[in-house]
Design an enzyme around this catalytic site. Structure first.
Site, PDB file in Angstrom:
ATOM      1  N   ARG A 160       0.764  -1.328  -0.074  1.00 16.64           N
ATOM      2  CA  ARG A 160      -0.035  -0.067  -0.035  1.00 16.64           C
ATOM      3  C   ARG A 160       0.817   1.267   0.047  1.00 16.64           C
ATOM      4  O   ARG A 160       0.617   2.142   0.672  1.00 16.64           O
ATOM      5  CB  ARG A 160      -0.825   0.177   1.240  1.00 16.64           C
ATOM      6  N   HIS A 187     -20.616  11.969   6.569  1.00 18.63           N
ATOM      7  CA  HIS A 187     -19.362  12.002   5.872  1.00 18.63           C
ATOM      8  C   HIS A 187     -18.798  13.567   5.988  1.00 18.63           C
ATOM      9  O   HIS A 187     -17.746  13.610   5.443  1.00 18.63           O
ATOM     10  CB  HIS A 187     -19.563  11.503   4.389  1.00 18.63           C
ATOM     11  N   TRP A 228     -19.040  -8.342  -0.539  1.00 12.37           N
ATOM     12  CA  TRP A 228     -18.137  -7.594  -0.180  1.00 12.37           C
ATOM     13  C   TRP A 228     -16.997  -8.774  -0.158  1.00 12.37           C
ATOM     14  O   TRP A 228     -16.021  -8.282   0.877  1.00 12.37           O
ATOM     15  CB  TRP A 228     -18.217  -6.739   0.990  1.00 12.37           C
ATOM     16  N   LYS A 278     -19.976   4.220  -7.297  1.00 11.04           N
ATOM     17  CA  LYS A 278     -19.407   3.064  -7.518  1.00 11.04           C
ATOM     18  C   LYS A 278     -19.148   2.763  -9.219  1.00 11.04           C
ATOM     19  O   LYS A 278     -20.095   3.061  -9.647  1.00 11.04           O
ATOM     20  CB  LYS A 278     -20.191   1.671  -7.113  1.00 11.04           C
ATOM     21  N   CYS A 297      -8.498   1.321   1.307  1.00  8.88           N
ATOM     22  CA  CYS A 297      -8.649   0.114   0.602  1.00  8.88           C
ATOM     23  C   CYS A 297      -9.465  -0.948   1.661  1.00  8.88           C
ATOM     24  O   CYS A 297      -9.602  -0.614   2.558  1.00  8.88           O
ATOM     25  CB  CYS A 297      -6.994  -0.628   0.797  1.00  8.88           C
ATOM     26  N   GLY A 340     -25.067   2.104  14.295  1.00  8.15           N
ATOM     27  CA  GLY A 340     -24.199   1.129  14.874  1.00  8.15           C
ATOM     28  C   GLY A 340     -22.846   1.331  15.347  1.00  8.15           C
ATOM     29  O   GLY A 340     -22.602   1.115  16.928  1.00  8.15           O
ATOM     30  N   LYS A 361      -0.845   4.582  -0.745  1.00 13.20           N
ATOM     31  CA  LYS A 361      -1.811   5.133   0.136  1.00 13.20           C
ATOM     32  C   LYS A 361      -0.905   5.866   1.179  1.00 13.20           C
ATOM     33  O   LYS A 361      -1.435   6.996   1.644  1.00 13.20           O
ATOM     34  CB  LYS A 361      -2.353   3.938   1.069  1.00 13.20           C
ATOM     35  N   CYS A 404     -27.423   2.518   2.420  1.00 13.52           N
ATOM     36  CA  CYS A 404     -26.778   3.774   2.361  1.00 13.52           C
ATOM     37  C   CYS A 404     -26.419   4.035   0.972  1.00 13.52           C
ATOM     38  O   CYS A 404     -25.825   3.196   0.118  1.00 13.52           O
ATOM     39  CB  CYS A 404     -25.813   4.041   3.384  1.00 13.52           C
TER      40      CYS A 404
HETATM   41  N1  GLN Z   1     -23.526  -0.911  11.238  1.00  9.73           N
HETATM   42  C1  GLN Z   1     -22.455  -0.487  10.266  1.00  9.73           C
HETATM   43  C2  GLN Z   1     -21.983   0.812  10.960  1.00  9.73           C
HETATM   44  O1  GLN Z   1     -22.543   1.703  11.655  1.00  9.73           O
HETATM   45  C3  GLN Z   1     -23.065   0.103   9.088  1.00  9.73           C
HETATM   46  C4  GLN Z   1     -22.047   0.422   8.060  1.00  9.73           C
HETATM   47  C5  GLN Z   1     -22.332   0.659   6.734  1.00  9.73           C
HETATM   48  O2  GLN Z   1     -23.632   0.965   6.516  1.00  9.73           O
HETATM   49  N2  GLN Z   1     -21.512   0.728   5.922  1.00  9.73           N
HETATM   50  O3  GLN Z   1     -20.782   1.134  10.924  1.00  9.73           O
HETATM   51 ZN    ZN Z   2     -24.526   3.166   6.112  1.00 10.45          ZN
END
Ligand code: GLN
Ligand code: ZN
Length: 762
Positions: free
Chosen positions: A16, A700, A567, A117, A522, A438, A19, A649
């Site tokens: 990497r 974000h 994934w 994406k 990554c 979460g 990076k 999301c």
């Molecule tokens: N439960 C995950 C978190 O809170 C969900 C992450 C996601 O949607 N990519 O990080």
């Molecule tokens: Zn999410």
């Protein structure tokens, strides 16, 4: 003679390196020269690896510093006005990085370009932005310099360009709407100039990527292909038109007839089109067969491939080229760096470096005959046989369980309204319940503790104590903030997929199998090689500990079956739907254990649900059917009283609303803050029947959202979804944020909610 080549090499570096160089440049720790030096060294190393492996051409320009689409926006001088770039001037590195990330060591910060994406991969590109009166000009020259670099090393450089139609298709119009296809006239002269300069440099072939040829295209766009490529004919190097990620389908004849010198097709995703293309392709054109998988990590069955390639070779001779199906960007660099993978599994795999060797073996077999590469072929055969016969890929009890899945297992006991009433009686939540998605900040200390535990520096007991400490801190903070449904914060998870892959049978994780996701970020996708089985509870201990600390309901947190599949690098010896059902059954058992342990709310995350959609619409239904079924098998074992959440999301949802509704989750939390609740129009129009938590806080961004702003968003949401079915939450997990940002943000979120509750009560 047949040649071997790849469409691109992973740019991030085996360790990497790119990076680290990028991040230290962005932090102001190193200068531009150091970054460019790292990039140059990586380029040269990657070329030399290809040359040493016996490949005949090297791609040039595949090592983007951030993203290949962004490289092209810079190459065409397409810098959005907010970056205040003087038109006609060279696009410098910091302007490039400001477009990518909103800021750079120099220059004024501005909103970064949108990221999305790349086809059906987990790689994100930066979306070109076009405005009315858009001008294009030659904005960077580094491609030409890289060609010289490759030549000076005695290599045969093949510059890689994204073709004009794909570039425009993937872009977006900003401001006054207009048809972006109209920009072709302005864009083609710059392509012409680039091609002419490359020809003057003595370049023999240029790779022109037009992957949109595997999509359903409107007629105007199909016609535009003919127009564009006729105008690019003459005074240029030869063009290899490259397509990947699927079959050409209804664009096959179009692609075969374009005035170019060769056509590359993805013969891994669409093996049958090889023969069709041979029939349609002009007699002088090269056919580049993408037969080594650029999207997955399994060793190829070289003998089976030769059985297919030999007749083609007899027909086409030197017009047959052998290539990777797509760029190797999507696989890790080098299997030899994996010291901890068990030898049997390792023997089944090929990362980028190993794929080069496979290509070379195939090429030599065609040129010199199979006997000359007998040893390599024998090794390939042995690997394929070992995998086919291994007892580790099949578990009788899992097969039996899959065979025993009934329709009832994919259905909750009662319909949503009845369940909702029972859940409300049990949970007694206020109107507009507040929750989070979460994760809470993954601080350096948490990561250090996990690392110490993994390397044995921290005992299991000490690690457990450390995680419990973190969980209790997170629970306490949520109570203080006044949230209604709490989470444990996921401190034990390095990654929402890898965590489960480490605990489930049938998955292996790598130590260095990094693949670029975007920019310097990554991911390390696990390898799903065999039947999936759960041999132990995976989350129950953490979640029940968290629940023991509070009177409020604690939400158990799982990664859904589709996301775990999507994934990972998935076995290719059975349909994905079958593998997904195995994962679903393992998760179902976990869900039941959580319920048994007294957890009343369980979230099953499916952020990758949309991304699994096939590129062609005709194939959507089949995918959505099994994906929905798998989610339902995972989630439907519980009592009516247990509330199932899901979360999605950062993708387009409106076109799959029926499938989202069919998941029948009691609550879906979903990203909307950036789109100002516009997403909810779709849900409202569709009459989405269950509860929704539209994100009111864009996680974000480091900015703390104001109370007013969230009140406004929630008011807007309540005009679309009845308040009784509305939840309040951020857009996504808070893992990448700091406590100093999220604490005030969540307080504001609770305040905004309270204000609305009061308003609505009066
Ligand atoms: N439960 C995950 C978190 O809170 C969900 C992450 C996601 O949607 N990519 O990080
Ligand atoms: Zn999410």
């Amino acid at each position: 003679m047949t040649i071997a080549h790849i469409l691109g090499f992973p740019r991030i570096g085996a360790q990497r390196e790119l990076k680290w160089a990028l991040e230290s440049y962005w932090e102001g720790e190193t200068d531009q020269e150091a970054l460019l030096q790292t990039a140059r060294a990586l380029r040269q190393r990657h070329w030399q690896i290809q040359q040493a492996a016996g490949l005949d051409q090297v791609p040039v320009g595949d090592l983007a510093l951030y993203d290949q689409m962004l490289d092209h926006s810079a190459l065409f001088g397409a810098v959005p006005p907010r970056f205040e770039h003087p038109q006609g001037a060279e696009v410098d590195l910091d302007t490039y990085f400001r477009m990518a990330r909103g800021r750079a060591p120099t220059g004024k910060p501005a909103a970064a370009c949108e990221m999305t994406k790349w086809f059906d991969t987990n790689y994100h590109y930066l979306v070109p932005e076009f405005h009315c009166g858009q001008v294009f000009y030659l904005g960077t020259h580094s491609l030409f310099a890289q060609v010289e670099e490759a030549k000076s090393l005695g290599l045969n450089p093949r510059p890689v360009l994204i073709g004009p139609l794909t570039y425009l298709w993937l872009g977006k119009v900003k401001g006054d709407p207009f048809d972006r296809l109209k920009l072709l006239d302005a864009l083609l002269p710059v392509y012409g100039e680039v091609l002419k300069r490359l020809r003057d440099q003595g370049v023999e072939w240029v790779q022109m990527d037009e992957p949109i040829l595997v999509l359903d295209l409107p007629t105007e766009w199909r016609h535009a292909f003919e127009n564009a490529y006729s105008r690019l004919a003459g005074h240029r190097p030869r063009l290899l038109l490259t397509t990947y990620f699927g079959a050409l389908g209804d664009n096959l004849q179009l692609a075969c007839h374009l005035p170019v010198d060769g056509l590359h097709i993805d013969a891994v995703r669409a093996p049958r089109q090889l023969d069709q293309v041979v029939d349609w392709l002009g007699a002088h054109k090269v056919l580049s067969a993408g037969i080594i998988d650029g999207r997955n990590v399994w060793r190829a069955d070289l003998e089976a491939l030769l059985d297919r390639l030999e007749p083609l070779s007899a027909r086409l001779g030197e017009r047959l080229w052998l290539g990777s199906s797509c760029s190797l960007l999507h696989v890790p660099v080098d299997l030899n760096l994996e010291q901890a993978l068990d030898p049997e599994l390792k023997g089944w795999l090929a990362f980028a470096v190993q794929k080069l060797a496979e290509l070379n073996t195939l090429k030599r077999a065609l040129r010199e005959g199979r006997a000359e590469v007998a040893e390599d072929l024998a090794a390939s055969r042995a690997a394929v046989e070992s995998r086919r016969q291994s007892s580790r890929t099949r578990r009788a009890e899992v097969r039996a369980e899959v065979a025993g899945v009934t329709e009832a297992m994919a259905r909750r006991t009662s319909p949503y309204p009845q369940r909702a009433a029972l859940q409300q009686a049990a949970l007694k939540l206020p109107l507009l319940p507040t929750t989070t998605i979460g994760s809470f900040p993954q601080t350096a200390e948490i990561r250090a503790a996990r690392h110490a535990f993994k390397t044995g520096a921290l005992s299991a007991e000490a690690y457990r104590a450390r995680m419990r400490e973190e969980i209790s801190k997170v629970v306490e903070r949520q109570e203080e903030i006044g949230l209604d449904v709490l989470v444990h914060g996921e401190p034990e998870r390095s990654d929402m997929v890898e965590y489960f892959a480490e605990l489930l049978e049938g998955f292996a994780v790598t130590s260095n199998g990094w693949v670029q996701s975007y920019g310097s970020r990554c991911v390390k996708p696990p390898i799903l090689f065999g039947d999936v089985a759960r041999t132990q509870p995976m989350t129950v201990e953490w979640i029940t500990y968290a629940q023991s600390l509070t009177q409020k309901p604690l939400k158990g947190m799982l990664t859904g079956p589709v996301t775990l599949l999507q994934w990972s690098f998935v076995r290719d010896d059975q349909p994905r739907s079958e593998t997904c059902l195995q994962i679903a059954l393992a998760l179902r058992a976990e869900v039941l254990d959580l319920e048994q342990a007294g957890i009343q709310v369980i979230q099953i995350d499916e952020p990758a649900f949309r991304e699994g959609l096939p590129l062609r619409r005709a194939e959507w239904e089949d995918y959505l059917d099994w994906a929905v079924r798998c989610f339902r098998v995972a989630s439907s074992g519980v009592q009516d009283q247990t509330q199932i959440h899901t979360h999605m999301c950062y993708s387009e949802f409106n076109d799959i609303l029926p499938a989202i509704a069919a998941l029948d989750a009691d609550v879906i939390t979903i990203e909307t803050a950036r789109s100002d609740m516009e997403l909810l129009d779709g849900f409202a129009k569709f009459n989405y029947p269950n509860a929704i938590g539209p994100g009111v806080y864009d996680i974000h961004s480091p900015n703390v959202p104001e109370v007013e702003q969230m009140v406004r968003l929630l008011t807007k949401a309540s005009e679309r979804i009845p308040p009784e079915r509305l939840w309040v939450n951020p857009d996504c997990g808070l893992k990448t944020r700091q406590w100093s940002e999220i604490e005030p943000a969540l307080r504001n979120l609770v305040t905004a909610t309270q204000r609305l509750r009061l308003n609505w009560a009066s």
